[in-house]
Write a protein that holds these residues in place. Sequence first.
Motif, PDB file in Angstrom:
ATOM      1  N   VAL A  58       0.850  -1.191   0.000  1.00  0.00           N
ATOM      2  CA  VAL A  58       0.000   0.000   0.000  1.00  0.00           C
ATOM      3  C   VAL A  58       0.884   1.239   0.000  1.00  0.00           C
ATOM      4  O   VAL A  58       1.735   1.409   0.880  1.00  0.00           O
ATOM      5  N   LYS A  59       0.683   2.091  -0.978  1.00  0.00           N
ATOM      6  CA  LYS A  59       1.552   3.274  -1.135  1.00  0.00           C
ATOM      7  C   LYS A  59       0.837   4.579  -0.790  1.00  0.00           C
ATOM      8  O   LYS A  59       1.388   5.662  -0.952  1.00  0.00           O
ATOM      9  N   HIS A  60      -0.420   4.476  -0.359  1.00  0.00           N
ATOM     10  CA  HIS A  60      -1.173   5.676   0.015  1.00  0.00           C
ATOM     11  C   HIS A  60      -1.647   5.513   1.448  1.00  0.00           C
ATOM     12  O   HIS A  60      -2.022   4.427   1.885  1.00  0.00           O
ATOM     13  N   GLY A  95      -3.988  -4.662   3.664  1.00  0.00           N
ATOM     14  CA  GLY A  95      -2.752  -5.421   3.774  1.00  0.00           C
ATOM     15  C   GLY A  95      -1.857  -5.287   2.564  1.00  0.00           C
ATOM     16  O   GLY A  95      -0.635  -5.426   2.651  1.00  0.00           O
ATOM     17  N   PHE A  96      -2.470  -4.981   1.428  1.00  0.00           N
ATOM     18  CA  PHE A  96      -1.731  -4.842   0.165  1.00  0.00           C
ATOM     19  C   PHE A  96      -2.609  -4.055  -0.782  1.00  0.00           C
ATOM     20  O   PHE A  96      -3.788  -3.796  -0.515  1.00  0.00           O
ATOM     21  N   SER A  97      -2.041  -3.661  -1.912  1.00  0.00           N
ATOM     22  CA  SER A  97      -2.784  -2.878  -2.892  1.00  0.00           C
ATOM     23  C   SER A  97      -3.088  -3.732  -4.112  1.00  0.00           C
ATOM     24  O   SER A  97      -2.202  -4.389  -4.668  1.00  0.00           O
ATOM     25  N   ILE A 290      -8.818 -11.830   3.305  1.00  0.00           N
ATOM     26  CA  ILE A 290      -7.495 -11.629   3.900  1.00  0.00           C
ATOM     27  C   ILE A 290      -7.236 -10.149   4.131  1.00  0.00           C
ATOM     28  O   ILE A 290      -6.747  -9.737   5.191  1.00  0.00           O
ATOM     29  N   ASP A 291      -7.575  -9.328   3.148  1.00  0.00           N
ATOM     30  CA  ASP A 291      -7.351  -7.886   3.266  1.00  0.00           C
ATOM     31  C   ASP A 291      -8.131  -7.306   4.441  1.00  0.00           C
ATOM     32  O   ASP A 291      -7.596  -6.501   5.224  1.00  0.00           O
ATOM     33  N   ASP A 292      -9.386  -7.718   4.595  1.00  0.00           N
ATOM     34  CA  ASP A 292     -10.183  -7.227   5.723  1.00  0.00           C
ATOM     35  C   ASP A 292      -9.660  -7.762   7.053  1.00  0.00           C
ATOM     36  O   ASP A 292      -9.691  -7.052   8.077  1.00  0.00           O
ATOM     37  N   ALA A 293      -9.195  -9.008   7.055  1.00  0.00           N
ATOM     38  CA  ALA A 293      -8.660  -9.588   8.294  1.00  0.00           C
ATOM     39  C   ALA A 293      -7.448  -8.803   8.788  1.00  0.00           C
ATOM     40  O   ALA A 293      -7.275  -8.606   9.999  1.00  0.00           O
ATOM     41  N   VAL A 294      -6.614  -8.340   7.858  1.00  0.00           N
ATOM     42  CA  VAL A 294      -5.464  -7.505   8.228  1.00  0.00           C
ATOM     43  C   VAL A 294      -5.950  -6.212   8.878  1.00  0.00           C
ATOM     44  O   VAL A 294      -5.440  -5.785   9.917  1.00  0.00           O
ATOM     45  N   HIS A 295      -6.949  -5.605   8.276  1.00  0.00           N
ATOM     46  CA  HIS A 295      -7.494  -4.357   8.824  1.00  0.00           C
ATOM     47  C   HIS A 295      -8.145  -4.572  10.185  1.00  0.00           C
ATOM     48  O   HIS A 295      -7.990  -3.756  11.103  1.00  0.00           O
ATOM     49  N   ALA A 317      -0.130 -10.610   4.866  1.00  0.00           N
ATOM     50  CA  ALA A 317      -0.716 -10.854   6.188  1.00  0.00           C
ATOM     51  C   ALA A 317       0.363 -11.252   7.190  1.00  0.00           C
ATOM     52  O   ALA A 317       0.378 -10.784   8.335  1.00  0.00           O
ATOM     53  N   VAL A 318       1.274 -12.124   6.764  1.00  0.00           N
ATOM     54  CA  VAL A 318       2.366 -12.551   7.640  1.00  0.00           C
ATOM     55  C   VAL A 318       3.272 -11.366   7.971  1.00  0.00           C
ATOM     56  O   VAL A 318       3.734 -11.212   9.114  1.00  0.00           O
ATOM     57  N   GLN A 319       3.518 -10.512   6.993  1.00  0.00           N
ATOM     58  CA  GLN A 319       4.333  -9.324   7.245  1.00  0.00           C
ATOM     59  C   GLN A 319       3.694  -8.398   8.283  1.00  0.00           C
ATOM     60  O   GLN A 319       4.389  -7.666   8.982  1.00  0.00           O
ATOM     61  N   LYS A 320       2.367  -8.458   8.377  1.00  0.00           N
ATOM     62  CA  LYS A 320       1.649  -7.644   9.364  1.00  0.00           C
ATOM     63  C   LYS A 320       1.548  -8.333  10.723  1.00  0.00           C
ATOM     64  O   LYS A 320       0.885  -7.830  11.630  1.00  0.00           O
ATOM     65  N   GLY A 321       2.174  -9.508  10.874  1.00  0.00           N
ATOM     66  CA  GLY A 321       2.204 -10.186  12.163  1.00  0.00           C
ATOM     67  C   GLY A 321       1.161 -11.259  12.349  1.00  0.00           C
ATOM     68  O   GLY A 321       1.016 -11.825  13.441  1.00  0.00           O
TER      69      GLY A 321
END
Length: 579
Positions: A58-60, A95-97, A290-295, A317-321
Amino acid sequence: MKRLPGLINRQSAMGLHHSSSSRSGVAWVLLLICLWTLSFRAHGGGPRKLYIAYLGHVKHGHPDNVVASHHDLLTTLLGSKEGSSASVVYNYKHGFSGFAAMLTAEQAKQLAEFPEVISVQPSKRHTPTTTRSWDFLGLNHQMMGSDMLHGSNSGGEDVIIGVIDTGIWPESRSFNDAGYGPVPSRWKGKCQVGHDWGSKNCSRKIVGARFYSAGVPDQFLETDSLSPRDHNGHGTHCASTAAGSAVEAASFHGLAKGVARGGAMRARIAVYKSFWGLGFGNTATVLAAIDDAVHDGVDVLSMSFGIDENSFGVLHAVQKGITVVYAGGNEGPRPQTVRNGAPWAITVAASKIDRSFPTMITLGNKQQIVGQSLYCLGKNSSKSSSGFKGLVVPVSCAMDILNGTDVKGQILFCTMQPGDQDVFQQASQYVQDGGGSGVIFAQYTTDLSFTALDVCQGIACILVDLDIGKKIASYMDDASSPMAKIEPARTVTGKETLAPKVAMFSSRGPSPDYPAIIKPDIAAPGVNILAAKENSYAILSGTSMAAPHVAGVVALLKALHPNWSSAAIKSAIITTGNN
């Protein structure tokens, strides 16, 4: 030459002669064809399909800005903001774009050439892959911890396990939230309502629930409900295995009776319904979950389904812990069939526990042999239903040969080879539809099929090994009217059952994509697992049942060591696992 009406009127009004009108009409037609061809090429001809565009990190700063950047990209590709809005199915912004969009093959090809786009791939279809099992692993439900966890007694308190599956049945006793404190303040998820799911269906146990129906074909949605509710049973079974509350005297019609509970009984559950009907899901719905789970702030992701590619969503997701646990697949015993081979996730094989369900078969010559089944007499069954029945043995149990065989009131005998799952299902369904009494399957192992209950309701489906199968075949050769009687199964635990042992159906390594990476990482109980299904309990088998066992252990470790990385947790599980 026949002129287009619109051109005739225009030319007549201008006072043009017939010959010049004809030439002008041809010119107009050619011009329209050229313009249409250019438009067709620019916008990509052909049918539209669902594609996944991956743009990396994510760049924004704000999710709205991420979504806006996606639409800017698509507007450039498609030529209008309206076209961009109409094509987007999901935006991935936490989690990602990336995004999922309906595109033609030509449009997808053009999109992949944009410098900010890492990859564009078609969305692929995915399908989904307890009382005794936790005792077998050494986790006492009264202590909630074990020696393996150095006396941890938290039960995974306040750890949040995200379950991406077919939803959940919130009324099950396994999700009772009595005695739970408030929902952890760090939780940022939501309770998405549907026509059979209200805000009160979430609780201090089920802290959040979402569903993803966009991009799913209508035929799968029609047999389900647009809500997080589980009408399949798979997701409820997996969620209760990982984190179900303790339920006394749970059983499947008296079989496997005991205390049903999850490994991390005090953990919270977040539900992400990405699979529909009999188990249809795709890359787009899974990535959205997965994206929502990260959030939302989950700590563990339990994913009991197979994918063919290494998911970049899981990597982020793994990078986010978040520790991600995958089912390894049910395509064994052939080698190089393991799925979900990403090195950053934990891939789980299925093993047997020290519990079996022996079923006595008495042949017409009074010889008694033992098979394995989940056969039980219903409340309304008569004594005659358990008496001697005729034995039928066709040349083959393949449907093209079996079709037309009279099985009414009789027991079908089949010999199967490893991997004959379709034959098992088709023959069982044939007997059920034909009013048969049961099926005896002789095969290499007596591991119960992970889909056995789907087709064996109301009839006896018995598995015997090949040696016993030969005894049955020998008796049938000698008997003029072969008969057999099948007794209901009983529950046996302890050393009589060889365990742990990898189940026959469990997919084997090495990874077909990366042979140098050892996969699966660990084996966990996945055969004859009792867990919640709607308001009752069911016994299922598969690596789908094994993965939530590991997810439960991960939750216990997270509670005990909240600062450990996913790699440290994975290492602890793999290096301390034993038989």
